[in-house]
Design a protein around this motif. Sequence first.
Motif, mmCIF file in Angstrom:
data_model
loop_
_atom_site.group_PDB
_atom_site.id
_atom_site.type_symbol
_atom_site.label_atom_id
_atom_site.label_comp_id
_atom_site.label_asym_id
_atom_site.label_seq_id
_atom_site.Cartn_x
_atom_site.Cartn_y
_atom_site.Cartn_z
ATOM 1 N N LYS A 1 0.850 -1.185 0.000
ATOM 2 C CA LYS A 1 0.000 0.000 0.000
ATOM 3 C C LYS A 1 0.887 1.236 0.000
ATOM 4 O O LYS A 1 1.881 1.291 0.720
ATOM 5 N N CYS B 1 0.779 5.606 0.097
ATOM 6 C CA CYS B 1 -0.039 6.774 0.403
ATOM 7 C C CYS B 1 0.715 8.045 0.030
ATOM 8 O O CYS B 1 1.948 8.105 0.133
ATOM 9 N N LYS C 1 -4.891 12.748 2.708
ATOM 10 C CA LYS C 1 -4.160 11.519 2.381
ATOM 11 C C LYS C 1 -4.861 10.769 1.254
ATOM 12 O O LYS C 1 -6.079 10.582 1.277
ATOM 13 N N CYS D 1 -4.471 7.106 -0.711
ATOM 14 C CA CYS D 1 -3.815 5.807 -0.598
ATOM 15 C C CYS D 1 -4.293 4.870 -1.702
ATOM 16 O O CYS D 1 -5.479 4.862 -2.062
#
Length: 214
Positions: A37, A39, A98, A100
């Motif tokens: 992942k 971000c 943010k 992601c």
Amino acid sequence: MPRPGLGCLLLPLPLLLLGVYAVFGTELTFELSDNDKQCFYEELDEDTKFDIDFQVISGGNYDVDCFITDPQNNVLYNEQKKQYDSFSHTTAMSGVYKICFSNEFSTFTHKTVYLEFRHGDEQPLLQSMTSVTALTQLESSCVSIHEILKVVGESQTWYRLREAYDRTKAEHLLQRVTYWSIGETVLLFVIGIGQVMLLRSFFTEKKGSVAATT
């Protein structure tokens, strides 16, 4: 004496730069590994509009999870297994936002993702254009050229993405065809050798049986 149309050809470039720097944007292409992942963070002021466009260029089923949160971790956008999408939002508070992208649902394929992030409102090319007075012929020409260049830029971005997507698909198809051809070639050799060995065994058994009877 200069030609009447020369001034209109020379002036639009600095005028267009006034509009280009009014909107802040970022374009990037990044690798997203399997079970990974990534971000990205951006600090924005209140009442700031931002736009996000993303597309999976290569990898697996060309899908990825994406979510966006505000400074208080409120979810503004949350979509799963999307190949491409767009999102626009006007901030309600100042702070760090943010974005992601997740490939945690994939166990062995990595993805290549294209992301474009823009924020801020585009200001007029000239301050005089905000008034209620009519635009001059020069200002109208500059605005028309500016709008056309924006469309050209968006079209070039779309064609670059399509070219990268199609090239990746073609390379993947070529790889599969190559492996399939190698497999068929090996299989043909195995079948050919097997047939030769089988025919030889027939003649060997026949010769041995004739010798035994004599």
